[in-house]
Design an enzyme around this catalytic site. Sequence first.
Site, PDB file in Angstrom:
ATOM      1  N   ASN A 145       0.814  -1.233   0.000  1.00 48.05           N
ATOM      2  CA  ASN A 145       0.000   0.000   0.000  1.00 48.05           C
ATOM      3  C   ASN A 145       0.841   1.275   0.000  1.00 48.05           C
ATOM      4  O   ASN A 145       0.528   2.228  -0.701  1.00 48.05           O
ATOM      5  CB  ASN A 145      -1.014  -0.011   1.150  1.00 48.05           C
ATOM      6  CG  ASN A 145      -0.365  -0.118   2.494  1.00 48.05           C
ATOM      7  OD1 ASN A 145       0.704  -0.708   2.648  1.00 48.05           O
ATOM      8  ND2 ASN A 145      -0.992   0.453   3.508  1.00 48.05           N
ATOM      9  N   GLU A 241       4.203  -3.945  12.577  1.00 49.56           N
ATOM     10  CA  GLU A 241       3.253  -2.853  12.298  1.00 49.56           C
ATOM     11  C   GLU A 241       2.112  -3.486  11.512  1.00 49.56           C
ATOM     12  O   GLU A 241       2.262  -3.781  10.330  1.00 49.56           O
ATOM     13  CB  GLU A 241       3.929  -1.757  11.459  1.00 49.56           C
ATOM     14  CG  GLU A 241       5.093  -1.071  12.133  1.00 49.56           C
ATOM     15  CD  GLU A 241       4.667  -0.129  13.233  1.00 49.56           C
ATOM     16  OE1 GLU A 241       3.453   0.038  13.456  1.00 49.56           O
ATOM     17  OE2 GLU A 241       5.553   0.427  13.893  1.00 49.56           O
ATOM     18  N   CYS A 275      -2.922   1.928   6.595  1.00 49.03           N
ATOM     19  CA  CYS A 275      -3.107   1.356   7.935  1.00 49.03           C
ATOM     20  C   CYS A 275      -3.636   2.434   8.858  1.00 49.03           C
ATOM     21  O   CYS A 275      -4.601   2.244   9.579  1.00 49.03           O
ATOM     22  CB  CYS A 275      -1.797   0.797   8.449  1.00 49.03           C
ATOM     23  SG  CYS A 275      -0.489   2.012   8.439  1.00 49.03           S
ATOM     24  N   GLU A 453       8.177   2.586  14.723  1.00 42.92           N
ATOM     25  CA  GLU A 453       8.886   3.146  13.587  1.00 42.92           C
ATOM     26  C   GLU A 453       8.765   4.661  13.737  1.00 42.92           C
ATOM     27  O   GLU A 453       7.880   5.144  14.431  1.00 42.92           O
ATOM     28  CB  GLU A 453       8.269   2.668  12.271  1.00 42.92           C
ATOM     29  CG  GLU A 453       8.396   1.152  12.162  1.00 42.92           C
ATOM     30  CD  GLU A 453       8.244   0.576  10.758  1.00 42.92           C
ATOM     31  OE1 GLU A 453       7.433   1.103  10.000  1.00 42.92           O
ATOM     32  OE2 GLU A 453       8.930  -0.409  10.472  1.00 42.92           O
TER      33      GLU A 453
HETATM   34  P1  NAD Z   1       0.412  -8.972   3.989  1.00 46.55           P
HETATM   35  O1  NAD Z   1       0.451  -9.263   5.442  1.00 46.55           O
HETATM   36  O2  NAD Z   1      -0.305  -9.906   3.103  1.00 46.55           O
HETATM   37  O3  NAD Z   1       1.898  -8.875   3.384  1.00 46.55           O
HETATM   38  C1  NAD Z   1       2.856  -7.984   3.918  1.00 46.55           C
HETATM   39  C2  NAD Z   1       4.249  -8.475   3.508  1.00 46.55           C
HETATM   40  O4  NAD Z   1       4.535  -9.694   4.225  1.00 46.55           O
HETATM   41  C3  NAD Z   1       4.389  -8.824   2.022  1.00 46.55           C
HETATM   42  O5  NAD Z   1       5.682  -8.446   1.580  1.00 46.55           O
HETATM   43  C4  NAD Z   1       4.235 -10.339   2.016  1.00 46.55           C
HETATM   44  O6  NAD Z   1       4.847 -10.964   0.908  1.00 46.55           O
HETATM   45  C5  NAD Z   1       4.929 -10.718   3.318  1.00 46.55           C
HETATM   46  N1  NAD Z   1       4.513 -11.996   3.891  1.00 46.55           N
HETATM   47  C6  NAD Z   1       3.292 -12.594   3.811  1.00 46.55           C
HETATM   48  N2  NAD Z   1       3.298 -13.747   4.505  1.00 46.55           N
HETATM   49  C7  NAD Z   1       4.546 -13.879   5.057  1.00 46.55           C
HETATM   50  C8  NAD Z   1       5.162 -14.857   5.894  1.00 46.55           C
HETATM   51  N3  NAD Z   1       4.499 -15.929   6.313  1.00 46.55           N
HETATM   52  N4  NAD Z   1       6.438 -14.659   6.272  1.00 46.55           N
HETATM   53  C9  NAD Z   1       7.116 -13.554   5.873  1.00 46.55           C
HETATM   54  N5  NAD Z   1       6.586 -12.601   5.073  1.00 46.55           N
HETATM   55  C10 NAD Z   1       5.312 -12.762   4.670  1.00 46.55           C
HETATM   56  O7  NAD Z   1      -0.148  -7.488   3.902  1.00 46.55           O
HETATM   57  P2  NAD Z   1      -0.585  -6.685   2.627  1.00 46.55           P
HETATM   58  O8  NAD Z   1      -1.894  -7.208   2.159  1.00 46.55           O
HETATM   59  O9  NAD Z   1       0.571  -6.635   1.669  1.00 46.55           O
HETATM   60  O10 NAD Z   1      -0.755  -5.216   3.272  1.00 46.55           O
HETATM   61  C11 NAD Z   1      -1.924  -4.783   3.877  1.00 46.55           C
HETATM   62  C12 NAD Z   1      -1.861  -4.913   5.392  1.00 46.55           C
HETATM   63  O11 NAD Z   1      -0.732  -4.199   5.906  1.00 46.55           O
HETATM   64  C13 NAD Z   1      -3.066  -4.303   6.061  1.00 46.55           C
HETATM   65  O12 NAD Z   1      -3.541  -5.131   7.090  1.00 46.55           O
HETATM   66  C14 NAD Z   1      -2.532  -3.007   6.647  1.00 46.55           C
HETATM   67  O13 NAD Z   1      -3.224  -2.484   7.742  1.00 46.55           O
HETATM   68  C15 NAD Z   1      -1.153  -3.403   7.017  1.00 46.55           C
HETATM   69  N6  NAD Z   1      -0.351  -2.209   7.160  1.00 46.55           N
HETATM   70  C16 NAD Z   1       0.066  -1.836   8.411  1.00 46.55           C
HETATM   71  C17 NAD Z   1       0.791  -0.664   8.577  1.00 46.55           C
HETATM   72  C18 NAD Z   1       1.297  -0.224   9.933  1.00 46.55           C
HETATM   73  O14 NAD Z   1       2.238   0.552   9.970  1.00 46.55           O
HETATM   74  N7  NAD Z   1       0.734  -0.675  11.024  1.00 46.55           N
HETATM   75  C19 NAD Z   1       1.097   0.119   7.465  1.00 46.55           C
HETATM   76  C20 NAD Z   1       0.628  -0.281   6.213  1.00 46.55           C
HETATM   77  C21 NAD Z   1      -0.078  -1.457   6.067  1.00 46.55           C
END
Ligand code: NAD
Length: 473
Positions: A145, A241, A275, A453
């Site tokens: 995102n 996060e 997020c 962060e």
């Molecule tokens: P996601 O959890 O599907 O993926 C995030 C990253 O983790 C990707 O690079 C993915 O390839 C990797 N990943 C997935 N499974 C993994 C595993 N088992 N081991 C290691 N890496 C793995 O998230 P998304 O759909 O890409 O992003 C959206 C989510 O991120 C939303 O829930 C959003 O709220 C969250 N987000 C949080 C913040 C914050 O700062 N709190 C900021 C932005 C987005």
Amino acid sequence: MIIEGKRTKAASGKTYKVHNPATGEVVDLVPAGDSTDVDRAAQAAAKAFPTWSKVAPNKRAEILHSAAHHLLGKVEEIAPILTKEQGKTLLESRIEAQRFGENIAWFADLAGKVHGEYIALSDTTTYGLVLRRPIGVCGAIVPWNFPLTLAANKVAPAIAAGNTVVLKPASTTPLSTLACIEALIEGGLPEGVVNVVLGSATGDPIVAHPLIRKIALTGSTPTGKKVMARAAEGLKKITLELGGSDPCIVLDDADLEAAARAITVGRFFNCGQACLAVKRLYVQEGVYDALIEKLVMRASKLKPGNGLQKDSRMGPLHTETQRAEVEAQVKDAIDRGAKVLFGAGRPMGADYDKGWFIEPTILENVPDGARMWTEEVFGPALPVRKIKDLDEGIRLANASQFGLGSSIWTASISAAHRGVTELEAGYTWVNALQIAHDELPFGGTKQSGFGKEHGVEAFLQYTEDKSVVVGGL
Ligand code: NAD
């Protein structure tokens, strides 16, 4: 990928396609890495660590400033790459690419300011010191995102503190990340300090790799739980996060114009895929109708469109799955009796046929238990609820598994103070736009994760304390 300063293919030779969410077109073909590539990247980072961690702190700051400056000169080149792979508007992409460089520069200023402690000991023939040391190789795992902002949030404090990094962007948004890291290297960042691996098969090997000592993940809450369990096997430090469902409370004495503007940005920026975003709105009854009117008027001006076109105010959702998920959450609310105040459909016309577009959406009368209240809505849809008073607002705001951000709009200092002290979240904005500031530690509580962060706190989390006793005096 980038390993030891050079663009490289996957060891397996495999590739995959990156698509434009606005048109469905293939933007580029990139390497599909796996555990072999993660190992190469971790070895490169481990090789670079002894030299990078020993660079004099002021020299390290100088190198990072120069690398950041070079990157900032390339914002106009990087922004369209981000728009094509992610979907966001060019304005949003420019802001993000700019933030990448600024973030590196902000932490560069801290590189020369590491300090520890002198501690007197009861045995006066000795004294104690507490040193602050870099950790080693750090893994950074980033979602799609805000590919650049969220990469910089990890890379910048890590390398400023003397660590080296293996960075994994989301598989759908690798290109702008490669461009940024390449710009840092062209600007003087030594090879091997930041390595980039691509493809969905590289996440787990990063978390499991024995040379990688800390993992910082931004992602969904379910992914956070898996990563935490996996990292436990190697007893790694972790920062998580995760998801959020930020409440916003607007009281009768609020500045409605300012609140309406901030809520619109807070919910619809980046097509709602943030997020930190206003995801649940609670409005006191005296200003409910007036605020709704302002929000609907503002939503009506958010023209969806291809992010590369000048008049687009909101890009598409990033993937088909993402759109289906948001539409299902909106449908669930409508099926339970919610009333549509704006949107709730797809924009019509040839321009929208091939992309994952959706209208900005505002709903009221969304019943308790609806998915929009209980889950994270990662798209441009906002449920609004009328409240009698602040007590009701705080009770509803806190009735969530998440605890990332929160905001309150009021002219009353005592109401604001109650928001600040009682809202269960890592961040509370009072009469202010929900954006994260470099200076303030950012991170969640509850199911939104832990660790920080931004701010000095993030920098310190990329160091570890070491105690020393100096004897023989
Ligand atoms: P996601 O959890 O599907 O993926 C995030 C990253 O983790 C990707 O690079 C993915 O390839 C990797 N990943 C997935 N499974 C993994 C595993 N088992 N081991 C290691 N890496 C793995 O998230 P998304 O759909 O890409 O992003 C959206 C989510 O991120 C939303 O829930 C959003 O709220 C969250 N987000 C949080 C913040 C914050 O700062 N709190 C900021 C932005 C987005």
